[in-house]
Design an enzyme around this catalytic site. Structure first.
Site, PDB file in Angstrom:
ATOM      1  N   ASP A  91      -5.267  -0.615   2.378  1.00 11.34           N
ATOM      2  CA  ASP A  91      -6.718  -0.403   2.451  1.00 11.34           C
ATOM      3  C   ASP A  91      -7.283   0.157   1.149  1.00 11.34           C
ATOM      4  O   ASP A  91      -8.265  -0.350   0.614  1.00 11.34           O
ATOM      5  CB  ASP A  91      -7.057   0.551   3.604  1.00 11.34           C
ATOM      6  CG  ASP A  91      -6.616  -0.015   4.936  1.00 11.34           C
ATOM      7  OD1 ASP A  91      -6.219  -1.191   4.980  1.00 11.34           O
ATOM      8  OD2 ASP A  91      -6.657   0.731   5.927  1.00 11.34           O
ATOM      9  N   GLU A 140      -4.919  10.323   2.433  1.00 13.40           N
ATOM     10  CA  GLU A 140      -4.840  10.003   3.867  1.00 13.40           C
ATOM     11  C   GLU A 140      -3.515  10.519   4.456  1.00 13.40           C
ATOM     12  O   GLU A 140      -3.488  11.122   5.519  1.00 13.40           O
ATOM     13  CB  GLU A 140      -4.941   8.491   4.031  1.00 13.40           C
ATOM     14  CG  GLU A 140      -5.076   8.021   5.440  1.00 13.40           C
ATOM     15  CD  GLU A 140      -6.508   7.675   5.820  1.00 13.40           C
ATOM     16  OE1 GLU A 140      -6.813   7.751   6.998  1.00 13.40           O
ATOM     17  OE2 GLU A 140      -7.307   7.328   4.933  1.00 13.40           O
TER      18      GLU A 140
HETATM   19  C1  GLA Z   1      -4.487   0.359   8.754  1.00 11.71           C
HETATM   20  C2  GLA Z   1      -3.735   1.060   7.635  1.00 11.71           C
HETATM   21  C3  GLA Z   1      -3.129   0.054   6.647  1.00 11.71           C
HETATM   22  C4  GLA Z   1      -2.355  -1.040   7.368  1.00 11.71           C
HETATM   23  C5  GLA Z   1      -3.152  -1.616   8.533  1.00 11.71           C
HETATM   24  C6  GLA Z   1      -2.348  -2.563   9.378  1.00 11.71           C
HETATM   25  O1  GLA Z   1      -5.620  -0.277   8.262  1.00 11.71           O
HETATM   26  O2  GLA Z   1      -4.568   1.955   6.946  1.00 11.71           O
HETATM   27  O3  GLA Z   1      -2.327   0.735   5.718  1.00 11.71           O
HETATM   28  O4  GLA Z   1      -1.112  -0.565   7.796  1.00 11.71           O
HETATM   29  O5  GLA Z   1      -3.656  -0.599   9.400  1.00 11.71           O
HETATM   30  O6  GLA Z   1      -2.006  -3.680   8.644  1.00 11.71           O
END
Ligand code: GLA
Length: 393
Positions: A178, A166
């Site tokens: 995530d 990513e």
């Molecule tokens: C997105 C990003 C995560 C995190 C969230 C906020 O989902 O991918 O890494 O930073 O936002 O908590």
């Protein structure tokens, strides 16, 4: 899903064959929002919805993939060519292939594959991380590598590669939450993760007479990437200021609230103070929320979630009209004890704690009011906490 995806494969590729089925869930974050990229704490859980890939080796070096979600034909990727980004769903697959190939994995076996998923798109439920992680184990398994178990050291390493995909190929400077949550999720459990050390513990997600309800604003997220990267930069700038004020911690996420409060007055920048307040106080809230969960104190957990939501709205400024409206309506509805945005923000979903016995009634009330005030119908999901990325057969 198994029969449906095999049938889809036959329809798309016009042949029958034995193959392999892979799965990765999406995730919901309970609390610890916009803390991961500072090395802070998070408390997500994997959901029982996700992305599936059914793949059959094709004795070539070409990967042919079809997405049931986008239905835009078969995409062919030569494993040995350089990967080019095209603002297309297949970028996420290429991103993983790019990271694995650059990391000394030998990926040269082609296969035909179909992808199908049941995570709502652009809803902040990590459909991208889910797709990245399922693509990763599919690519590895098809090339003879062993697939590690969720929660193992090796799976933690793979989630870091998902994050790299990513960061390096897609260009979103996301944290680790995530990919980690999707890869290492466990049935019935939330994951308490320290995003600096990557040490983690599972915490049973038992909510008694309450349940977790996710509500989709159905407002597609916009500007998310640029605003997300902007917040991350603001945290970096803020941390530089703190260092000048004598903070010696290596990461912003390690700075304790008491220590922060002793230097806070010296920051002299209103915007950065708000951002720092959020991140540092949010880490404290995660610690309390974990304690609450362990002690079955659902009211305590609800309180932390609500305060987190207010901070994301007022201090971190990552909500917007639709999220604010949905949270306000939910909080004023009988049977709802907590409501806040979840995920990156700027649209997407809210996470709520609600009384199970009042579920139907409260969904109706929220749906009517939100539709009336926004012109959009919301969707409601009662996810269970499910298992992480795996090969099903
Ligand atoms: C997105 C990003 C995560 C995190 C969230 C906020 O989902 O991918 O890494 O930073 O936002 O908590």
């Amino acid at each position: 899903m198994k029969e449906a995806i095999i049938k889809l494969f036959n329809d798309i590729f016009n042949y029958n064959s034995k193959g392999n089925l892979y799965f990765s869930p999406g995730r919901v974050n309970l609390i610890g929002e916009h803390t991961d990229y500072t090395g802070g704490l998070v408390l997500p859980f994997g959901i029982d919805k996700g992305t599936y890939i059914f793949a059959v080796k094709n004795n070539s070096s070409k990967i042919n993939i079809y997405s049931d979600n986008f239905k835009d034909g078969i995409i062919s990727i030569e494993t040995e060519s350089s990967m080019i980004k095209k603002s297309h769903w297949s970028d996420y697959f290429k991103a993983v292939l790019y990271v694995l190939s650059n990391d000394s994995y030998s990926i040269n076996s082609g296969f035909d594959a179909v992808i199908a998923g049941n995570i709502p798109d652009s809803a902040g439920l990590s459909s991208s991380a889910s797709f990245e992680m399922v693509s990763m184990i599919c690519l590895l398994d098809q090339n003879g590598y062993t697939i590690p178990q969720p929660g193992s050291e090796k799976m933690v390493e793979l989630s870091l590669k998902g994050q790299q995909a990513e960061n390096q190929f897609i260009g979103l400077q996301c944290g680790i939450m995530d990919q980690f949550a999707c890869a290492n999720a466990k049935k019935g459990q939330a994951i308490e993760l320290n995003c600096d050390t990557l040490s983690f513990q599972y915490a049973p997600l038992e909510t008694g007479e309450y349940e977790i309800l996710v509500i989709n604003t159905n407002k597609k997220r916009r500007l998310e990437e640029s605003k997300y990267n902007e917040r991350r930069l603001e945290c970096e700038k803020g941390f530089e200021l703190l260092k000048k004020l004598g903070i010696t911690e290596k990461k912003l996420g390690n700075v304790g609230l008491d220590r922060y409060n002793t230097v806070k007055d010296g920051i002299n920048d209103e915007l950065l103070t708000k951002r720092l307040d959020h991140v540092i106080q949010e880490n404290e809230r995660v610690k309390k929320a974990v304690e609450n969960l362990k002690n079955n104190d659902i009211m305590g957990l609800a309180k932390q979630i609500n305060v987190s939501g207010d901070s994301l709205r007022e201090k971190y400024e990552v909500t917007g009209f639709h999220l604010d409206l949905l949270v306000d309506i939910a909080r004023s509805t009988e049977g709802v004890i907590a409501s806040r945005m979840t995920g990156a923000g700027f649209g997407g979903c809210t996470v709520n704690i609600v009384q199970s016995g009042k579920l139907e009634q409260l969904c109706n009330t929220i749906s009517n009011k939100y539709t009336n005030d926004s012109g959009i119908k919301p969707d409601f999901y009662s996810f269970n906490a499910g298992n992480g990325t795996c090969k099903l057969f």
